[in-house]
Design a protein around this motif. Structure first.
Motif, mmCIF file in Angstrom:
data_model
loop_
_atom_site.group_PDB
_atom_site.id
_atom_site.type_symbol
_atom_site.label_atom_id
_atom_site.label_comp_id
_atom_site.label_asym_id
_atom_site.label_seq_id
_atom_site.Cartn_x
_atom_site.Cartn_y
_atom_site.Cartn_z
ATOM 1 N N LEU A 58 -0.061 42.715 22.996
ATOM 2 C CA LEU A 58 -0.149 44.301 22.987
ATOM 3 C C LEU A 58 0.519 45.381 21.917
ATOM 4 N N GLY A 59 1.288 44.531 20.895
ATOM 5 C CA GLY A 59 1.909 45.187 19.853
ATOM 6 C C GLY A 59 2.248 44.216 18.668
ATOM 7 N N LEU A 60 2.308 44.661 17.404
ATOM 8 C CA LEU A 60 2.587 44.173 16.179
ATOM 9 C C LEU A 60 3.224 44.951 15.219
ATOM 10 N N ALA A 61 4.361 44.623 14.695
ATOM 11 C CA ALA A 61 5.175 45.350 13.637
ATOM 12 C C ALA A 61 5.572 44.436 12.708
ATOM 13 N N PHE A 62 5.530 44.857 11.195
ATOM 14 C CA PHE A 62 6.014 44.119 9.966
ATOM 15 C C PHE A 62 7.240 44.803 9.756
ATOM 16 N N HIS A 63 8.233 43.920 9.284
ATOM 17 C CA HIS A 63 9.380 44.478 9.017
ATOM 18 C C HIS A 63 9.425 45.247 7.690
ATOM 19 N N PRO A 64 9.988 46.160 7.610
ATOM 20 C CA PRO A 64 10.114 47.152 6.184
ATOM 21 C C PRO A 64 10.272 46.338 5.216
ATOM 22 N N GLU A 65 11.061 45.304 5.192
ATOM 23 C CA GLU A 65 11.264 44.389 4.150
ATOM 24 C C GLU A 65 10.525 43.118 4.166
ATOM 25 N N TYR A 66 9.236 43.051 4.753
ATOM 26 C CA TYR A 66 8.661 41.960 5.132
ATOM 27 C C TYR A 66 8.381 40.970 3.690
ATOM 28 N N ALA A 67 8.045 41.941 2.685
ATOM 29 C CA ALA A 67 7.433 41.133 1.541
ATOM 30 C C ALA A 67 8.814 40.086 1.131
ATOM 31 N N ASP A 68 10.087 40.533 1.522
ATOM 32 C CA ASP A 68 11.287 39.763 1.037
ATOM 33 C C ASP A 68 11.704 38.822 2.258
ATOM 34 N N ASN A 69 11.751 39.418 3.324
ATOM 35 C CA ASN A 69 12.250 38.587 4.712
ATOM 36 C C ASN A 69 11.137 37.665 5.473
ATOM 37 N N GLY A 70 10.065 38.074 5.238
ATOM 38 C CA GLY A 70 8.650 37.418 6.202
ATOM 39 C C GLY A 70 8.888 37.610 7.650
ATOM 40 N N PHE A 71 9.667 38.663 8.110
ATOM 41 C CA PHE A 71 9.817 38.940 9.657
ATOM 42 C C PHE A 71 8.785 39.739 10.193
ATOM 43 N N PHE A 72 8.314 39.512 11.350
ATOM 44 C CA PHE A 72 7.518 40.586 11.931
ATOM 45 C C PHE A 72 7.758 40.344 13.520
ATOM 46 N N TYR A 73 7.256 41.177 14.343
ATOM 47 C CA TYR A 73 7.677 41.701 15.663
ATOM 48 C C TYR A 73 6.413 41.701 16.417
ATOM 49 N N VAL A 74 6.544 41.192 17.810
ATOM 50 C CA VAL A 74 5.365 41.261 18.768
ATOM 51 C C VAL A 74 5.740 41.696 19.961
ATOM 52 N N ASN A 75 4.793 42.309 20.937
ATOM 53 C CA ASN A 75 5.046 42.559 22.167
ATOM 54 C C ASN A 75 3.954 42.188 22.844
ATOM 55 N N TYR A 76 4.354 41.284 23.999
ATOM 56 C CA TYR A 76 3.430 40.525 24.772
ATOM 57 C C TYR A 76 3.757 40.502 26.144
ATOM 58 N N THR A 77 2.737 40.273 27.055
ATOM 59 C CA THR A 77 3.168 40.017 28.392
ATOM 60 C C THR A 77 3.169 38.749 28.863
ATOM 61 N N ALA A 78 4.190 38.101 29.589
ATOM 62 C CA ALA A 78 4.273 36.838 30.023
ATOM 63 C C ALA A 78 4.407 36.623 31.864
ATOM 64 N N SER A 79 4.213 35.516 32.069
ATOM 65 C CA SER A 79 4.132 35.375 33.579
ATOM 66 C C SER A 79 5.284 34.417 34.105
ATOM 67 N N ASN A 80 5.521 34.219 35.286
ATOM 68 C CA ASN A 80 6.586 33.447 35.790
ATOM 69 C C ASN A 80 7.990 33.466 35.268
ATOM 70 N N PRO A 81 8.744 34.723 35.470
ATOM 71 C CA PRO A 81 8.250 35.906 36.170
ATOM 72 C C PRO A 81 7.572 36.959 35.277
ATOM 73 N N ALA A 82 6.689 37.761 35.924
ATOM 74 C CA ALA A 82 6.129 38.840 35.054
ATOM 75 C C ALA A 82 6.898 39.721 34.378
ATOM 76 N N ARG A 83 6.906 39.689 33.013
ATOM 77 C CA ARG A 83 7.672 40.500 32.209
ATOM 78 C C ARG A 83 6.941 40.714 30.920
ATOM 79 N N THR A 84 7.622 41.638 30.035
ATOM 80 C CA THR A 84 7.299 42.297 28.614
ATOM 81 C C THR A 84 8.228 41.236 27.828
#
Length: 395
Positions: free
Chosen positions: A103-129
């Motif tokens: 459901l979501g994606l965001a690149f770190h403000p310093e992505y060009a240097d650190n290569g970090f990005f972040y995601v938001n997803y739902t998973a099961s067993n147990p149901a969670r974000t």
């Protein structure tokens, strides 16, 4: 396939039943020119795209998030004929519910240097974000390192709907996370007004630091830092039902959020540190629980709300337009309704008398807006295509 038909049945049903409340005010016309939707990347099909953005690294690439758990990458060129798979999370994402998935994606403000990005997803067993950090492959800028996942935060989900999902970095470099009220209908668990849970809130965390056993830290100016009442310190604002997209105005830094309503009103709010946005005491400008004479003291009202009388039923948040191709829209908040496909421009220069202009009606569900590297608007349609807005001379 069964879920697909159920999804469209619900949309058609909303169009049929939503005709019983007051009419929306007539929109103001945009003068001299009209807008049209143009396929931005006509050679590239997508499966339920719900987020589109660039990495902020001057590479002039576009990234598209598909609900099933795939992030695609391709050049920001209309003639692009191929897209690559940046990250495939299909095997760990649960998208069985209509509001579940990646459901979501965001690149770190310093992505060009650190290569970090972040995601938001739902998973099961147990149901969670799940809120996770990944990094790009050191050998291929068009591939993520799928083995690099670091889970930052997990939130139990009592129902399958109202998962929010948007991620974005604010101007101060903190990560903001939209979390729905937990789902079902009417907020049966009272999460919107319960600051002891992360549900029904907009969170803000510092991903560049760690505190205790957390994989992040709490910003010092979060509103409930150091409280002695058990309130979650990650909360930036609360009383939110299901924010489906939020964004920062790149000029003013104001934080805009589109909160999906229950069955009467959709609302647009300007989010402030510590604000209580009223759910489930209020829906839009009206009482919800109780249905009348509710206590409104201390609640932040939306800057705009619209009802369902014209076939609308689920707001899709957008952006304050700061590009150059559509000068008549400068400074206006562009947003849409997922159900009806209507696209509007909201002007709140005079907060006491905002004006809302209908620009057009898309012939598809509008799932998301995004910005290209030039701050021009992109639109994700659930017809599997990406669109731009362009002027067409009026006859």
């Amino acid at each position: 396939m069964k879920g697909f038909f159920l999804y469209w049945f619900l949309i058609i049903s909303l169009f049929l039943i939503n005709g019983c409340v007051q009419e929306n005010p007539d929109p103001e016309p945009i003068e001299n020119e009209t807008l049209q939707l143009v396929e931005a990347f006509p050679n590239l099909p997508f499966n339920r795209p719900l987020e589109i953005l660039h990495a902020g690294d001057d590479s002039d690439r576009i990234f598209v998030v598909e609900q099933r758990g795939v992030i695609s990458v391709f050049p920001n060129q209309a003639e692009a004929e191929e897209k690559g798979t940046f990250l495939n999370l299909v095997n760990q994402v649960n998208d069985s519910g209509n509001e579940e998935g990646l459901l979501g994606l965001a690149f770190h403000p310093e992505y060009a240097d650190n290569g970090f990005f972040y995601v938001n997803y739902t998973a099961s067993n147990p149901a969670r974000t799940v809120i996770s950090r990944f990094r790009v492959s050191p050998s291929d800028p068009d591939k993520a390192d799928a083995q690099s996942e670091t889970v930052l935060l997990e939130i139990e989900q009592p129902f399958t709907n109202h998962n929010g999902g948007k991620l974005a970095f604010g101007p101060e470099g903190y990560l903001y996370i939209a979390v729905g009220d937990g789902g079902s209908g009417g907020d049966p668990q009272g999460n919107g007004q319960n600051r002891e849970t992360l549900l029904g809130s907009l969170l803000r965390i510092d991903v560049d630091a760690q505190a205790g056993d957390l994989n992040y830290a709490i910003p010092e100016d979060n509103p409930f830092v150091g409280n002695g009442e058990g309130f979650r310190e990650e909360i930036f604002a609360y009383g939110l039902r299901n924010v489906w997209k939020f964004s920062f105005d790149t000029e003013s830094n104001l934080l805009w959020a589109a909160d999906v309503g229950q069955n009467r009103y959709e609302e647009i709010s300007l989010i402030e540190n510590g604000g209580n946005y009223g759910w489930n005491t209020m829906e839009g400008f009206e009482c919800f629980e109780p249905a009348s004479a509710c206590e409104t003291e201390g609640l932040e009202l939306p800057v705009w709300a619209y009802d369902h009388s014209e076939g609308d039923g689920s707001v899709t948040g957008g952006y304050v337009y700061r590009g150059s191709a559509l000068p008549d829209l400068a400074g206006r908040y562009i947003y849409a309704d997922f159900i009806s496909g209507k696209i509007w421009a909201l002007d709140v220069t005079d907060r006491s008398n905002p004006t809302n202009t209908e620009l057009m009606q898309a012939p598809f569900p509008v799932a998301a807006f995004g910005l290209d590297p030039s701050n021009e608007l992109l639109i994700c349609g659930f017809d599997g295509k990406i669109y731009r807005l362009e002027y067409q001379a009026a006859d």
